[in-house]
Design a protein around this motif. Structure first.
Motif, PDB file in Angstrom:
ATOM      1  N   GLY A 311       0.816  -1.352   0.038  1.00 11.01           N
ATOM      2  CA  GLY A 311       0.029   0.040  -0.199  1.00 11.01           C
ATOM      3  C   GLY A 311       0.892   1.158  -0.021  1.00 11.01           C
ATOM      4  O   GLY A 311       0.466   2.439   0.222  1.00 11.01           O
ATOM      5  N   ASP A 312       2.167   1.114  -0.295  1.00 14.76           N
ATOM      6  CA  ASP A 312       2.914   2.208  -0.269  1.00 14.76           C
ATOM      7  C   ASP A 312       3.291   2.743  -1.783  1.00 14.76           C
ATOM      8  O   ASP A 312       4.125   2.805  -2.186  1.00 14.76           O
ATOM      9  CB  ASP A 312       4.564   1.665   0.073  1.00 14.76           C
ATOM     10  N   ILE A 313       2.124   3.559  -2.036  1.00 11.40           N
ATOM     11  CA  ILE A 313       2.127   4.161  -3.441  1.00 11.40           C
ATOM     12  C   ILE A 313       1.606   5.379  -3.332  1.00 11.40           C
ATOM     13  O   ILE A 313       0.762   5.738  -2.494  1.00 11.40           O
ATOM     14  CB  ILE A 313       0.935   3.172  -4.420  1.00 11.40           C
ATOM     15  N   ALA A 314       2.148   6.378  -4.158  1.00  9.57           N
ATOM     16  CA  ALA A 314       1.602   7.758  -4.333  1.00  9.57           C
ATOM     17  C   ALA A 314       0.195   7.587  -5.110  1.00  9.57           C
ATOM     18  O   ALA A 314      -0.248   6.858  -5.433  1.00  9.57           O
ATOM     19  CB  ALA A 314       2.542   8.596  -5.017  1.00  9.57           C
ATOM     20  N   GLU A 315      -0.506   9.015  -4.837  1.00 10.66           N
ATOM     21  CA  GLU A 315      -1.685   9.219  -5.451  1.00 10.66           C
ATOM     22  C   GLU A 315      -1.877   9.020  -6.977  1.00 10.66           C
ATOM     23  O   GLU A 315      -2.624   8.333  -7.461  1.00 10.66           O
ATOM     24  CB  GLU A 315      -2.022  10.485  -5.147  1.00 10.66           C
ATOM     25  N   ALA A 316      -0.709   9.456  -7.632  1.00  8.83           N
ATOM     26  CA  ALA A 316      -0.727   9.264  -9.113  1.00  8.83           C
ATOM     27  C   ALA A 316      -0.682   7.737  -9.541  1.00  8.83           C
ATOM     28  O   ALA A 316      -1.180   7.255 -10.337  1.00  8.83           O
ATOM     29  CB  ALA A 316       0.437  10.090  -9.601  1.00  8.83           C
ATOM     30  N   GLU A 317       0.073   7.024  -8.671  1.00 12.56           N
ATOM     31  CA  GLU A 317       0.381   5.648  -8.789  1.00 12.56           C
ATOM     32  C   GLU A 317      -1.136   4.848  -8.532  1.00 12.56           C
ATOM     33  O   GLU A 317      -1.341   3.865  -9.196  1.00 12.56           O
ATOM     34  CB  GLU A 317       1.352   4.995  -7.816  1.00 12.56           C
ATOM     35  N   PHE A 318      -1.744   5.224  -7.471  1.00 10.90           N
ATOM     36  CA  PHE A 318      -2.738   4.587  -7.222  1.00 10.90           C
ATOM     37  C   PHE A 318      -3.954   4.836  -8.170  1.00 10.90           C
ATOM     38  O   PHE A 318      -4.604   4.045  -8.776  1.00 10.90           O
ATOM     39  CB  PHE A 318      -3.509   5.432  -5.861  1.00 10.90           C
ATOM     40  N   HIS A 319      -3.910   5.928  -9.081  1.00  8.03           N
ATOM     41  CA  HIS A 319      -4.920   6.331 -10.053  1.00  8.03           C
ATOM     42  C   HIS A 319      -4.540   5.374 -11.237  1.00  8.03           C
ATOM     43  O   HIS A 319      -5.408   5.022 -11.851  1.00  8.03           O
ATOM     44  CB  HIS A 319      -4.774   7.966 -10.568  1.00  8.03           C
ATOM     45  N   ARG A 320      -3.286   5.169 -11.453  1.00  7.88           N
ATOM     46  CA  ARG A 320      -2.759   4.086 -12.429  1.00  7.88           C
ATOM     47  C   ARG A 320      -3.279   2.845 -12.289  1.00  7.88           C
ATOM     48  O   ARG A 320      -3.699   2.104 -13.260  1.00  7.88           O
ATOM     49  CB  ARG A 320      -1.241   4.251 -12.775  1.00  7.88           C
ATOM     50  N   VAL A 321      -3.215   2.384 -10.983  1.00  4.20           N
ATOM     51  CA  VAL A 321      -3.755   1.218 -10.521  1.00  4.20           C
ATOM     52  C   VAL A 321      -4.987   0.868 -10.800  1.00  4.20           C
ATOM     53  O   VAL A 321      -5.594  -0.149 -11.477  1.00  4.20           O
ATOM     54  CB  VAL A 321      -3.226   0.718  -9.078  1.00  4.20           C
ATOM     55  N   ALA A 322      -5.761   1.874 -10.502  1.00  3.59           N
ATOM     56  CA  ALA A 322      -7.247   1.852 -10.470  1.00  3.59           C
ATOM     57  C   ALA A 322      -7.815   1.862 -12.113  1.00  3.59           C
ATOM     58  O   ALA A 322      -8.733   1.223 -12.414  1.00  3.59           O
ATOM     59  CB  ALA A 322      -7.863   3.100  -9.748  1.00  3.59           C
ATOM     60  N   GLU A 323      -6.988   2.599 -12.796  1.00  2.91           N
ATOM     61  CA  GLU A 323      -7.148   2.627 -14.290  1.00  2.91           C
ATOM     62  C   GLU A 323      -7.047   1.353 -14.813  1.00  2.91           C
ATOM     63  O   GLU A 323      -7.794   0.728 -15.692  1.00  2.91           O
ATOM     64  CB  GLU A 323      -6.671   3.811 -14.945  1.00  2.91           C
ATOM     65  N   ALA A 324      -5.804   0.858 -14.519  1.00  5.66           N
ATOM     66  CA  ALA A 324      -5.436  -0.499 -15.015  1.00  5.66           C
ATOM     67  C   ALA A 324      -6.305  -1.773 -14.718  1.00  5.66           C
ATOM     68  O   ALA A 324      -6.699  -2.485 -15.604  1.00  5.66           O
ATOM     69  CB  ALA A 324      -3.851  -0.954 -14.542  1.00  5.66           C
ATOM     70  N   ALA A 325      -6.911  -1.386 -13.369  1.00  7.11           N
ATOM     71  CA  ALA A 325      -7.649  -2.618 -13.058  1.00  7.11           C
ATOM     72  C   ALA A 325      -9.057  -2.446 -13.679  1.00  7.11           C
ATOM     73  O   ALA A 325      -9.722  -3.525 -13.930  1.00  7.11           O
ATOM     74  CB  ALA A 325      -8.091  -2.254 -11.386  1.00  7.11           C
ATOM     75  N   ARG A 326      -9.644  -1.063 -13.961  1.00 11.72           N
ATOM     76  CA  ARG A 326     -10.784  -1.056 -14.488  1.00 11.72           C
ATOM     77  C   ARG A 326     -10.655  -1.679 -16.197  1.00 11.72           C
ATOM     78  O   ARG A 326     -11.841  -2.166 -16.527  1.00 11.72           O
ATOM     79  CB  ARG A 326     -11.240   0.592 -14.478  1.00 11.72           C
ATOM     80  N   ASP A 327      -9.591  -1.126 -16.856  1.00  9.79           N
ATOM     81  CA  ASP A 327      -9.541  -1.569 -18.226  1.00  9.79           C
ATOM     82  C   ASP A 327      -9.546  -3.277 -18.152  1.00  9.79           C
ATOM     83  O   ASP A 327      -9.869  -3.819 -19.071  1.00  9.79           O
ATOM     84  CB  ASP A 327      -7.983  -1.133 -18.764  1.00  9.79           C
ATOM     85  N   MET A 328      -8.991  -3.971 -16.999  1.00  6.57           N
ATOM     86  CA  MET A 328      -8.992  -5.286 -17.009  1.00  6.57           C
ATOM     87  C   MET A 328      -9.963  -6.011 -16.718  1.00  6.57           C
ATOM     88  O   MET A 328     -10.440  -7.260 -16.770  1.00  6.57           O
ATOM     89  CB  MET A 328      -7.762  -5.678 -16.156  1.00  6.57           C
ATOM     90  N   GLN A 329     -11.108  -5.610 -16.388  1.00 12.69           N
ATOM     91  CA  GLN A 329     -12.289  -5.804 -16.056  1.00 12.69           C
ATOM     92  C   GLN A 329     -13.046  -6.882 -17.163  1.00 12.69           C
ATOM     93  O   GLN A 329     -13.498  -7.686 -16.853  1.00 12.69           O
ATOM     94  CB  GLN A 329     -13.461  -4.718 -15.664  1.00 12.69           C
ATOM     95  N   THR A 330     -12.865  -6.287 -18.211  1.00 18.34           N
ATOM     96  CA  THR A 330     -13.601  -6.983 -19.777  1.00 18.34           C
ATOM     97  C   THR A 330     -12.771  -8.147 -20.413  1.00 18.34           C
ATOM     98  O   THR A 330     -13.428  -8.746 -21.324  1.00 18.34           O
ATOM     99  CB  THR A 330     -14.021  -5.811 -20.529  1.00 18.34           C
ATOM    100  N   ILE A 331     -11.620  -8.282 -20.013  1.00 20.38           N
ATOM    101  CA  ILE A 331     -10.910  -9.094 -20.780  1.00 20.38           C
ATOM    102  C   ILE A 331     -11.194 -10.616 -20.495  1.00 20.38           C
ATOM    103  O   ILE A 331     -11.484 -10.838 -19.279  1.00 20.38           O
ATOM    104  CB  ILE A 331      -9.157  -8.814 -20.483  1.00 20.38           C
ATOM    105  N   PRO A 332     -10.867 -11.290 -21.334  1.00 23.95           N
ATOM    106  CA  PRO A 332     -11.336 -12.915 -21.375  1.00 23.95           C
ATOM    107  C   PRO A 332     -10.206 -13.489 -20.731  1.00 23.95           C
ATOM    108  O   PRO A 332      -9.539 -14.500 -21.534  1.00 23.95           O
ATOM    109  CB  PRO A 332     -11.765 -13.434 -22.655  1.00 23.95           C
ATOM    110  N   PHE A 333      -9.862 -13.582 -19.359  1.00 25.10           N
ATOM    111  CA  PHE A 333      -8.926 -14.011 -18.524  1.00 25.10           C
ATOM    112  C   PHE A 333      -9.327 -14.529 -17.479  1.00 25.10           C
ATOM    113  O   PHE A 333      -9.737 -14.183 -16.390  1.00 25.10           O
ATOM    114  CB  PHE A 333      -7.828 -12.994 -18.263  1.00 25.10           C
ATOM    115  N   TYR A 334      -9.356 -16.055 -17.558  1.00 22.60           N
ATOM    116  CA  TYR A 334      -9.832 -16.906 -16.306  1.00 22.60           C
ATOM    117  C   TYR A 334      -8.619 -17.598 -15.746  1.00 22.60           C
ATOM    118  O   TYR A 334      -7.944 -18.276 -16.230  1.00 22.60           O
ATOM    119  CB  TYR A 334     -11.023 -17.838 -16.994  1.00 22.60           C
ATOM    120  N   ILE A 335      -9.068 -17.653 -14.272  1.00 20.36           N
ATOM    121  CA  ILE A 335      -7.957 -18.273 -13.449  1.00 20.36           C
ATOM    122  C   ILE A 335      -8.477 -19.271 -12.662  1.00 20.36           C
ATOM    123  O   ILE A 335      -9.574 -19.144 -12.015  1.00 20.36           O
ATOM    124  CB  ILE A 335      -7.210 -17.101 -12.362  1.00 20.36           C
ATOM    125  N   ASP A 336      -7.805 -20.302 -12.560  1.00 28.10           N
ATOM    126  CA  ASP A 336      -8.224 -21.604 -11.776  1.00 28.10           C
ATOM    127  C   ASP A 336      -6.748 -21.669 -10.748  1.00 28.10           C
ATOM    128  O   ASP A 336      -6.001 -22.015 -11.098  1.00 28.10           O
ATOM    129  CB  ASP A 336      -8.294 -22.966 -12.381  1.00 28.10           C
TER     130      ASP A 336
END
Length: 513
Positions: A311-336
């Motif tokens: 959790g040691d990230i700056a605000e700009a880094e947190f926004h990049r993480v949130a944006e990356a997570a949002r973009d990844m929501q729709t990709i067809p990637f399934y984990i077992d």
């Protein structure tokens, strides 16, 4: 030719009477009794086929690819077909005269075996219908197998012990069903070369349309794609390396690049056809799904994974993480993330994913954490042989590339040049044998960093120059490729982000003023 009922009666079995004239009272009594259905069978078809084989042994060649003795419903017919097949394969003639020697003398209730064989031959149909009769017998045998599996499912659900999980029973049922489906195919054998040629031309046409002009699925790493032509359908690809080399990172990067590039178009039947990229299934036997997701987010957001975990990230880094997570929501990637599963369970789950959601790439991290379905008493080499053979068969069945990670033996550490070789593959030569492609991940920086000499010395300056040269570089050594060249591909590697990418070359940079 005796009918089923006559044949059964002569063997001393009681069957339902077939006389059409019954009194109404008798019918009412019969209706009140519990009814038992006989498993599907066709004795007349079995008799017709056996007769055709006894008259003309060429009929056997028309059914030998898919028909086995166990597919016949009658024990006597199984014995006749088995003996006939052994004689024909030995180059001998199968006739009522040659068969009776091996079947012995048994009384069939008024008819001896030689007489029964003579009747089969006398009333045989033409060889033209032999394959149709064989398929009828085969299909009915498959139906009987399905009935047995259904009974096992019902009985297993009723009598399951307390420790048994329903999921285990489901996977066992799926394994049996797919086993029946695989043995129930009779569409193999030779095909015309022109048919294979058409498929090859179609593959080339699709490669021309696809981004990068690749016949396989693009990994997102252009230099690697040039060597491999992309990941080819039905290939088993092994990525091997010593701990710390980044083999999981490479597999994760490739899998995510493919899922991110996924594009599809609808077919006329309503299903979807993959045009670019692909749907990815990832068996993470070592890491949890959360750890794997953290790695991918770190790669996409360009934020070190250890910072995300703390959790040691700056605000700009947190926004990049949130944006990356949002973009990844729709990709067809399934984990077992189930640990310690067997090759049979993995196969069942991969088939289920292909059926329910589609599948274009399967990743297994890693081979040595899988278990075989056989007894634990066997040694590990035999167990790993079953695993690699099973993965190769699965890749052909699902028609998708399977990327499996593998550990290397410690003998690498004893050499001056620590670049891996095929002989370093751990525990079994079956990995090298079954794989279509074997790639080794090697980072000179990892080993050089541990050899740092005393600062200020002449050796330190030499070491520092070498470190600058190898810093951020990784080698992917292609040690085996069935349908392409072997060699080394250099990639860029950012350790903090666990990210592989294309290496910027001097000749590709703009001219300096």
């Amino acid at each position: 030719m005796p009918t089923l009922e006559q044949f059964a009666d002569r063997l001393g079995r009681s069957t339902e009477a077939t006389a059409p004239a019954r009194t109404q009272a008798h019918n009412q009594d019969r209706a009140a009794e519990p009814r038992f259905r006989a498993p599907p069978h066709n004795v007349e078809a079995e008799q017709a086929l056996l007769g055709a084989i006894l008259v003309n042994n060429d009929a056997f060649d028309r059914v030998s690819d898919f028909l086995k003795a166990q597919h016949f419903s009658e024990e006597l017919h199984r014995r006749i077909f088995d003996v006939a097949s052994q004689l024909i394969r030995a180059g001998k003639i199968a006739t009522p005269i040659t068969l009776k020697t091996f079947l012995g003398e048994h009384d069939l209730g008024g008819m001896t075996i030689p007489q029964y064989l003579a009747r089969l031959a006398a009333e045989a149909t033409t060889i033209i219908n032999a394959e149709d009769y064989g398929r009828t017998i085969h299909d009915l045998a498959v139906r009987r197998d399905l009935i047995l599996i259904g009974e096992d499912i019902v009985n297993g659900a009723y009598d399951a012990p307390i420790s048994a999980r329903p999921r285990d029973q489901i996977e066992e049922a799926e394994r049996k069903l797919y086993s029946v489906a695989e043995t129930g195919r009779y569409d193999g054998g030779f095909q015309r070369f022109s048919d294979a040629l058409a498929i090859a031309v179609d593959m080339a046409a699709k490669a021309w349309e696809r981004d990068g002009r690749l016949s396989g699925i693009a990994t997102g790493l252009s230099d690697l794609d040039r060597m491999l032509g992309g990941l080819q359908a039905s290939d088993l690809v092994i990525i091997a390396g010593r701990p710390g080399m980044g083999k999981t990172a490479l597999a994760t990067n490739i899998a995510f690049n493919i899922a991110k590039a996924y594009e599809s178009r609808p077919r006329p039947d309503g299903s979807h056809e993959t045009v670019n990229g692909g749907i990815v299934g990832f068996f993470s036997l070592e890491m949890s799904a959360e750890q794997l997701a953290t790695r991918i987010i770190a790669e996409q957001a360009a934020v070190p994974s250890y910072k995300i975990r703390r959790g040691d990230i700056a605000e700009a880094e947190f926004h990049r993480v949130a944006e990356a997570a949002r973009d990844m929501q729709t990709i067809p990637f399934y984990i077992d993330q189930t640990g310690g599963i067997s090759i049979a369970q993995l196969t069942a789950r991969a088939r289920r994913l292909k059926r329910q959601r589609g599948l274009d790439l399967l990743v297994v991290d890693y081979l040595q954490l899988l278990s075989a379905s056989r007894s634990r008493s066997e040694n590990r080499v035999q167990e790993l042989t079953e695993i690699t053979t099973g993965l190769k068969a699965l890749s052909k069945e699902l028609n998708v590339p399977i990327v499996a990670l593998s550990q290397l033996s410690r003998q690498v550490e004893n050499r001056d040049d620590k670049r891996p070789q095929l002989s370093d593959l751990r525990e079994s030569g079956s990995i090298e044998q079954d794989a279509d492609v074997v790639m080794f991940v090697y980072r000179e920086e990892y080993y050089l960093k541990n050899k740092q000499p005393r600062e200020g010395s002449e050796e330190f300056l030499t070491w520092q120059a070498e470190m600058e040269h190898v810093h951020g570089r990784a080698e992917v050594i292609i040690g085996k490729q069935r349908h392409g060249p072997t060699g080394t591909v250099e990639l860029a590697f950012e350790a903090e982000m666990t990210r592989f990418s294309n290496l910027a070359r001097e000749e590709d940079l703009p001219a300096r003023l």
